[in-house]
Motif scaffolding. Structure first.
Motif, short mmCIF file in Angstrom:
data_model
loop_
_atom_site.label_atom_id
_atom_site.label_comp_id
_atom_site.label_asym_id
_atom_site.label_seq_id
_atom_site.Cartn_x
_atom_site.Cartn_y
_atom_site.Cartn_z
N ARG A 1 0.84 -1.20 0.00
CA ARG A 1 0.00 0.00 0.00
C ARG A 1 0.86 1.24 0.00
NH1 ARG A 1 -5.77 1.15 2.79
NH2 ARG A 1 -6.03 3.26 1.96
N ASN A 2 0.50 2.19 -0.87
CA ASN A 2 1.19 3.48 -0.94
C ASN A 2 0.12 4.56 -1.09
OD1 ASN A 2 2.99 5.57 -1.23
ND2 ASN A 2 3.67 4.98 -3.28
N ASN A 3 -0.24 5.17 0.04
CA ASN A 3 -1.35 6.13 0.11
C ASN A 3 -2.64 5.45 -0.36
OD1 ASN A 3 0.19 8.31 1.11
ND2 ASN A 3 0.97 8.73 -0.95
N GLY A 4 -3.31 6.00 -1.37
CA GLY A 4 -4.56 5.40 -1.82
C GLY A 4 -4.38 4.29 -2.83
N LYS A 5 -3.15 3.95 -3.16
CA LYS A 5 -2.87 2.90 -4.14
C LYS A 5 -2.56 1.57 -3.45
CE LYS A 5 -1.12 6.09 -7.65
NZ LYS A 5 0.00 6.41 -8.56
N MET A 6 -2.95 0.50 -4.12
CA MET A 6 -2.68 -0.83 -3.59
C MET A 6 -2.27 -1.74 -4.73
SD MET A 6 -2.85 -2.71 -0.72
CE MET A 6 -4.19 -2.13 0.34
N ALA A 7 -1.21 -2.51 -4.51
CA ALA A 7 -0.75 -3.52 -5.47
C ALA A 7 -0.78 -4.86 -4.77
CB ALA A 7 0.66 -3.20 -5.97
N VAL A 8 -1.29 -5.87 -5.47
CA VAL A 8 -1.38 -7.22 -4.91
C VAL A 8 -0.68 -8.18 -5.88
CG1 VAL A 8 -2.88 -9.00 -3.98
CG2 VAL A 8 -3.63 -6.62 -3.95
N ASP A 9 0.40 -8.80 -5.40
CA ASP A 9 1.11 -9.81 -6.18
C ASP A 9 0.71 -11.18 -5.66
OD1 ASP A 9 3.14 -8.42 -8.03
OD2 ASP A 9 3.43 -7.38 -6.11
N VAL A 10 0.18 -12.01 -6.56
CA VAL A 10 -0.37 -13.31 -6.18
C VAL A 10 0.42 -14.41 -6.87
CG1 VAL A 10 -2.43 -14.76 -6.12
CG2 VAL A 10 -2.65 -12.27 -5.97
N ASN A 11 0.88 -15.38 -6.09
CA ASN A 11 1.47 -16.60 -6.62
C ASN A 11 0.40 -17.69 -6.54
OD1 ASN A 11 2.97 -18.76 -7.43
ND2 ASN A 11 4.51 -18.62 -5.82
N VAL A 12 -0.27 -17.95 -7.64
CA VAL A 12 -1.41 -18.87 -7.65
C VAL A 12 -1.00 -20.28 -7.27
CG1 VAL A 12 -3.29 -19.79 -9.06
CG2 VAL A 12 -2.53 -17.43 -9.38
N LEU A 13 0.24 -20.67 -7.54
CA LEU A 13 0.69 -22.03 -7.26
C LEU A 13 1.15 -22.24 -5.83
CD1 LEU A 13 2.77 -22.74 -10.52
CD2 LEU A 13 0.34 -23.12 -10.09
N ALA A 14 1.22 -21.16 -5.05
CA ALA A 14 1.72 -21.29 -3.69
C ALA A 14 0.72 -21.94 -2.76
CB ALA A 14 2.12 -19.93 -3.14
N ASP A 15 -0.58 -21.81 -3.07
CA ASP A 15 -1.61 -22.37 -2.20
C ASP A 15 -2.90 -22.49 -3.00
OD1 ASP A 15 -3.68 -22.59 0.00
OD2 ASP A 15 -1.85 -22.45 1.19
N THR A 16 -3.71 -23.49 -2.66
CA THR A 16 -4.98 -23.67 -3.38
C THR A 16 -5.94 -22.52 -3.14
OG1 THR A 16 -5.80 -25.00 -1.53
CG2 THR A 16 -4.79 -26.18 -3.37
N THR A 17 -5.81 -21.81 -2.02
CA THR A 17 -6.69 -20.67 -1.76
C THR A 17 -6.44 -19.52 -2.72
OG1 THR A 17 -5.12 -19.81 -0.11
CG2 THR A 17 -6.85 -21.27 0.68
N SER A 18 -5.28 -19.50 -3.37
CA SER A 18 -4.97 -18.42 -4.31
C SER A 18 -5.75 -18.53 -5.60
CB SER A 18 -3.47 -18.43 -4.62
OG SER A 18 -2.71 -18.25 -3.45
N ARG A 19 -6.39 -19.68 -5.82
CA ARG A 19 -7.16 -19.85 -7.05
C ARG A 19 -8.41 -18.98 -7.08
NH1 ARG A 19 -6.84 -26.51 -7.32
NH2 ARG A 19 -4.55 -26.63 -7.24
N LYS A 20 -8.77 -18.38 -5.96
CA LYS A 20 -9.92 -17.48 -5.94
C LYS A 20 -9.68 -16.26 -6.81
CE LYS A 20 -8.19 -15.01 -1.88
NZ LYS A 20 -8.39 -14.69 -0.44
#
Length: 431
Positions: free
Chosen positions: A218-237
């Protein structure tokens, strides 16, 4: 060669191919999942969660470092220990909700992708630009479902074919559809981690089963989300449209996706906050028996890197959304609009585009000799496929619907003729 000489050689090689850290020039924080391109415009790797690049061969230089939301940077030999990227400023028009009837979110976006299909003998490289749109309900109780996957409004494709002997050719068409770009869409509304709700700057890492699965920055009103889909089955959402591929146990080697949001308010993220997303996907194959390429049992590998820039978004009514859904709007007039924050194409990609555009398609078609056996005798014969299709229409009611529609049209024509006849001879109605 002695053991000492071998050790010296190994250290000299690793010294030339040392890894580099990619970081934000303002906050000095590492940038995970930054993409590295070689001088040919092909992706050679991505950074790990600590922002460190993989080992890069000296033959790949000059390299280009790209991270969505930041200005790309070209690095030559010798490379520095740290590459600092400058944040890109994105400006989207102000969104105004005219009335309560405007309950559908319509988004237009520019997509740029680099895909590659490789076998042990052949390679197909694809650079493609698209204009796509999304239609999402702003409220859960809206009957209109819309679509979260990118729908193509206009597309330009540039293929480069290469075989094991070094022979190559280019085209704007290919019989094999191997790109992953049609499957990655807008993620559902995720919840912001508690530690990042009431702060201006912060980082939160969610650990998966094998490695970090989500990194929130998070940087002020901005948000970046980096997702590793293979790291966990919950990331498939984050990629619900790919659930079938995971059920069939498709072998993914890499699956990382990044979402950029702006103007955050509250504890959840809305699709209206999305400014863009990018992803890296590497897989062995792409679906069960999608096609037989080169040889029947020849394995093939697919990789896709894509960047999506949201260029416009608005609230519209259900009626307007249904028109867009049925494409009752002239899309032929739609051009491909490249946003200002999109980086310039690399020289190798510009060369490919120029080479494809210079192909004389009319001349190519004129040199093809038609097979006279395909012309036929002009006799229409109902084959088994047509009988099965007719049976299917009867079972599903399509034939009865058409028959009823034809009867209604005939009845309307009959009534119109009678009315016209009555108007021309009114004395007959008085008798």
């Amino acid at each position: 060669m002695t053991i000492y000489a071998l050790v010296v050689l190994i250290f000299s090689m690793t010294g030339q191919n040392h890894s580099i850290v990619v970081a934000d020039s303002t906050t000095r924080t590492p940038l995970p999942s930054a993409s590295i391109f070689d001088h040919k415009g092909q992706i050679v790797g991505i950074c790990n969660p600590k922002g460190r690049t993989p080992y890069i061969s000296t033959t790949s230089y000059p390299i280009t470092v790209r991270y969505l939301g930041f200005k790309e940077k070209t690095v030559t030999m010798p490379p520095p220990d740290t590459i600092f990227l400058q944040e890109n400023q994105t400006e989207l028009p102000e969104i105004v909700v005219k009335s309560r009837q405007h309950k559908i979110i319509h988004m237009l976006a520019y997509m740029r992708e680099y895909s590659m299909l490789t076998t042990y003998a052949d390679t197909i490289f694809l650079f493609r630009e698209k204009m796509v749109d999304y239609m999402l309900p702003a409220e859960k109780n809206t009957r209109f479902n819309g679509w979260s996957s990118p729908r193509v409004l206009k597309s330009n494709s540039y293929y480069h074919f290469t075989n094991s002997h070094g022979l190559d050719s280019v085209s704007d068409k290919c019989n094999h559809h191997f790109s992953w770009s049609d499957w990655i869409g807008i993620a559902p509304m995720p919840e912001v981690p508690q530690c990042l709700i009431n702060v201006e700057h912060g980082v939160d890492t969610i650990q998966g089963k094998y490695s970090p699965t989500e990194i929130w920055i998070r940087n002020n009103g901005k948000m970046a989300v980096d997702v590793n889909v293979l790291a966990d089955t919950t990331s498939r959402k984050w990629v619900p449209n790919l659930s079938a591929f995971f059920r069939h146990h498709l072998d993914f080697d890499c699956f990382k996706i990044r979402f950029n949001y702006d103007n955050l308010a509250g504890a959840s993220i809305s699709p209206m906050d999305l400014t863009g997303y990018s992803y890296n996907i590497e897989s062995k194959g792409r679906g069960h028996d999608m096609f037989m390429f080169h040889r029947v049992n020849d394995p093939f590998f697919v990789s896709t890197y894509a960047e999506i820039y949201v260029i416009d978004k608005e609230y519209i009514t259900n009626k307007e959304a249904k028109k867009w859904e049925r494409l009752q709007i002239k899309t032929a007039d739609i051009e491909i609009y490249e946003p200002s924050e999109a980086p310039e194409l690399q020289p190798s990609i510009q060369q490919l585009v120029s080479r494809v555009n210079s192909v004389d398609r009319a001349k190519v078609r004129s040199t093809i000799v038609p097979d006279r056996r395909l012309v036929g005798r002009g006799v229409v014969k109902q084959n088994l496929g047509q009988r099965v299709l007719q049976l299917f229409k009867t079972i599903t009611g399509i034939s009865s619907i058409k028959a009823r529609r034809a009867w209604n049209n005939q009845w309307k024509d009959f009534k119109r003729e009678r009315i016209e006849s009555s108007n021309q001879h009114p004395e007959e109605n008085d008798q």
